[in-house]
Design a protein around this motif. Structure first.
Motif, mmCIF file in Angstrom:
data_model
loop_
_atom_site.group_PDB
_atom_site.id
_atom_site.type_symbol
_atom_site.label_atom_id
_atom_site.label_comp_id
_atom_site.label_asym_id
_atom_site.label_seq_id
_atom_site.Cartn_x
_atom_site.Cartn_y
_atom_site.Cartn_z
ATOM 1 N N ILE A 5 0.856 -1.178 0.000
ATOM 2 C CA ILE A 5 0.000 0.000 0.000
ATOM 3 C C ILE A 5 0.894 1.231 0.000
ATOM 4 O O ILE A 5 1.626 1.492 0.952
ATOM 5 N N SER A 6 0.882 1.983 -1.109
ATOM 6 C CA SER A 6 1.746 3.148 -1.218
ATOM 7 C C SER A 6 1.213 4.318 -0.411
ATOM 8 O O SER A 6 1.955 5.051 0.227
ATOM 9 N N ARG A 7 -0.123 4.503 -0.429
ATOM 10 C CA ARG A 7 -0.734 5.596 0.330
ATOM 11 C C ARG A 7 -2.174 5.263 0.634
ATOM 12 O O ARG A 7 -2.952 4.921 -0.261
ATOM 13 N N LEU A 8 -2.532 5.346 1.895
ATOM 14 C CA LEU A 8 -3.908 5.114 2.299
ATOM 15 C C LEU A 8 -4.692 6.419 2.216
ATOM 16 O O LEU A 8 -4.134 7.500 2.400
ATOM 17 N N PRO A 9 -5.986 6.348 1.915
ATOM 18 C CA PRO A 9 -6.793 7.572 1.886
ATOM 19 C C PRO A 9 -6.750 8.278 3.236
ATOM 20 O O PRO A 9 -6.717 7.642 4.289
ATOM 21 N N GLN A 10 -6.757 9.612 3.197
ATOM 22 C CA GLN A 10 -6.736 10.418 4.403
ATOM 23 C C GLN A 10 -7.932 11.361 4.417
ATOM 24 O O GLN A 10 -8.444 11.748 3.364
ATOM 25 N N LEU A 11 -8.386 11.736 5.619
ATOM 26 C CA LEU A 11 -9.481 12.681 5.729
ATOM 27 C C LEU A 11 -9.136 13.958 4.960
ATOM 28 O O LEU A 11 -8.040 14.496 5.101
ATOM 29 N N GLY A 12 -10.058 14.396 4.137
ATOM 30 C CA GLY A 12 -9.833 15.580 3.328
ATOM 31 C C GLY A 12 -9.476 15.278 1.889
ATOM 32 O O GLY A 12 -9.380 16.204 1.070
ATOM 33 N N ASP A 13 -9.271 13.987 1.570
ATOM 34 C CA ASP A 13 -8.933 13.624 0.180
ATOM 35 C C ASP A 13 -10.135 13.762 -0.750
ATOM 36 O O ASP A 13 -9.965 13.734 -1.962
ATOM 37 N N TRP A 14 -11.344 13.887 -0.227
ATOM 38 C CA TRP A 14 -12.547 13.991 -1.047
ATOM 39 C C TRP A 14 -13.380 15.165 -0.541
ATOM 40 O O TRP A 14 -13.326 15.534 0.639
#
Length: 438
Positions: A5-14
């Motif tokens: 996993i290169s990058r997990l979604p973070q709050l604020g990505d959408w």
């Protein structure tokens, strides 16, 4: 083959729910690929075409807790055994093991989800973990999340002879613990133990800044009382051993489902209908779970899910978790639930000192016993009897008990003799303790 996993979604990505759906769909394809490697889902896909997207997924039957039990221990495994980092079993009482396992990569997602607290975890914190470390995930999860954020972890475990309540209170006080993780009931037991030691929970633990709680239904009234007793926020968490953290609290006090890391549905067991919101049982598809993919896993927890906007701006669905709170017993024609009775008990004035209570639902009478300060007994009984009558219109018998009746003083103050096993004893020693750890 390892999927990093290169990058997990973070709050604020959408910015809105449509973009959130795009985040979900982007990972769902990988999740379905992982699932196809699991013997359980490989057999299920052989009966119909393997799902390729969200629409296909919705046609799959729900995965149940019994499916996990039937495939104990490794029938759900989708990676080589050499890649497993941990093995767990849930705390359920069904009698058959409910297995769960994770890779190191899975643990990155697990720890990050738990660490999403509006009261942040940092290297400046001393974090007491007071939930089981055994086969369940709960203690390990908080430990991993705290270390991810650089905090000092105090592994307190739960119901351990090595960590009686007297020692919990000493650790909280002497180490300057700033954050804790436990079931809500534990925080009341600590308060009683602190008072037994001559300390005031709201005054003598100045380093404490929040209590993280989960693992049992928590009424709003009990939550307020715990916060009043300790003088700090009570921050709720929801999850399971099979999935890790599924929801956390925002600064507005609402519980948000981590819908960037999992798909959520609501199942009505009476009609068989599945919707994205409303009331029913929570169905989960974790999106970053490689070792043991779960597609449409029914947690069987009663919830209410909403997609209404929240002032926090997280753009995530909110959930009200009922759990056992929806379970009740009939009394004089009315369904009586623990959650509602708890609201009434902790709706009593704090000056009455009520922290511990129990109730028995007979066919025509609700019996409630509670520990009450001596000078408040008559008032507390009268007020609670009246409150139950107003809420349910049923006969109620309320009895005030001496403090220490339901939770004995010795349970709060004892220091257990925890020793390593030995076989040689002196003439004046108790050799019945040979080979025992207690």
């Amino acid at each position: 083959m390892t999927q990093t996993i290169s990058r997990l979604p973070q709050l604020g990505d959408w910015e809105d729910l449509d973009q959130l759906a795009d985040v979900q769909d982007a990972q769902l394809r990988q999740t379905l690929t992982w699932a196809a490697r699991s013997p359980f889902y490989r057999a299920r896909f052989a009966q119909a075409a393997a799902p390729a997207d969200r629409d296909d997924l919705s046609s799959l039957p729900l995965t149940t807790k019994q499916d996990l039990r039937d495939n104990y221990p490794f029938g759900m495994l989708a990676v080589d055994r050499e890649r497993l980092a941990t093995y767990h079993e849930s705390s359920g009482t069904a009698g058959s093991p409910t297995p769960s396992y994770y890779t190191e990569q899975d643990w990155i997602d697990l720890a990050e989800r738990y660490a999403r607290k509006w009261v942040g975890i940092s290297a400046a914190d001393t974090f007491l973990v007071r939930t089981p470390y055994a086969l369940m995930i709960t203690g390990h999860l908080a430990h991993a999340a705290a270390r991810l954020r650089g905090a000092t972890v105090v592994p307190g475990d739960n119901r351990s002879l090595a960590m009686p309540y007297s020692r919990v209170i000493r650790v909280l006080h002497d180490l300057g613990v700033t954050l804790t993780w436990s079931m809500p009931t534990e925080t009341l037991l600590w308060a009683a133990a602190a008072k037994a030691a001559g300390w005031d929970p709201a005054v003598d633990f100045p380093a404490l800044r929040a209590l993280f709680v989960g693992g049992e239904p928590l009424s709003a009234a009990r939550r307020r009382r715990i916060s009043e007793i300790w003088g700090v926020p009570v921050v709720e968490e929801y999850g399971s051993t099979e999935t890790g953290s599924l929801a956390g609290e925002c600064p507005e006090g609402r519980l948000h489902l981590w819908a960037d890391r999992a798909l959520f549905e609501v199942y009505d067991p009476d009609t068989g209908k599945v919707t994205r919101d409303g009331a029913g049982q929570l169905v989960v598809t974790p999106l970053f779970r490689e070792a043991m993919p779960l597609l449409r896993y029914n947690l069987e927890d009663d919830v209410e899910v909403s997609y209404d906007d929240c002032p926090c701006g997280w753009k995530l669905p909110t959930a009200r978790v009922l759990g056992r709170a929806a379970f009740g017993y009939p009394v004089a024609g009315q369904k009586v639930t623990q959650n509602r009775i708890e609201e009434l008990v902790f709706g009593l004035p704090a000056a009455h000192g009520v922290m511990f209570w129990r109730a028995r639902a007979d066919a025509g009478l609700l019996r409630i016993q509670m520990e009450v300060r001596g000078d408040a007994r008559a008032a507390a009984c009268a007020e609670l009897t009246r409150a139950v009558g107003d809420a349910y219109g049923i006969p109620c018998e309320v009895t005030a008990l001496d403090e220490g009746t339901l939770v004995p003083h010795r349970a709060l103050t004892a220091v257990h003799d925890v020793v390593k096993p030995r076989s040689l004893f002196g003439a004046d020693e108790d050799w019945d303790k040979a080979l025992l750890y207690y």
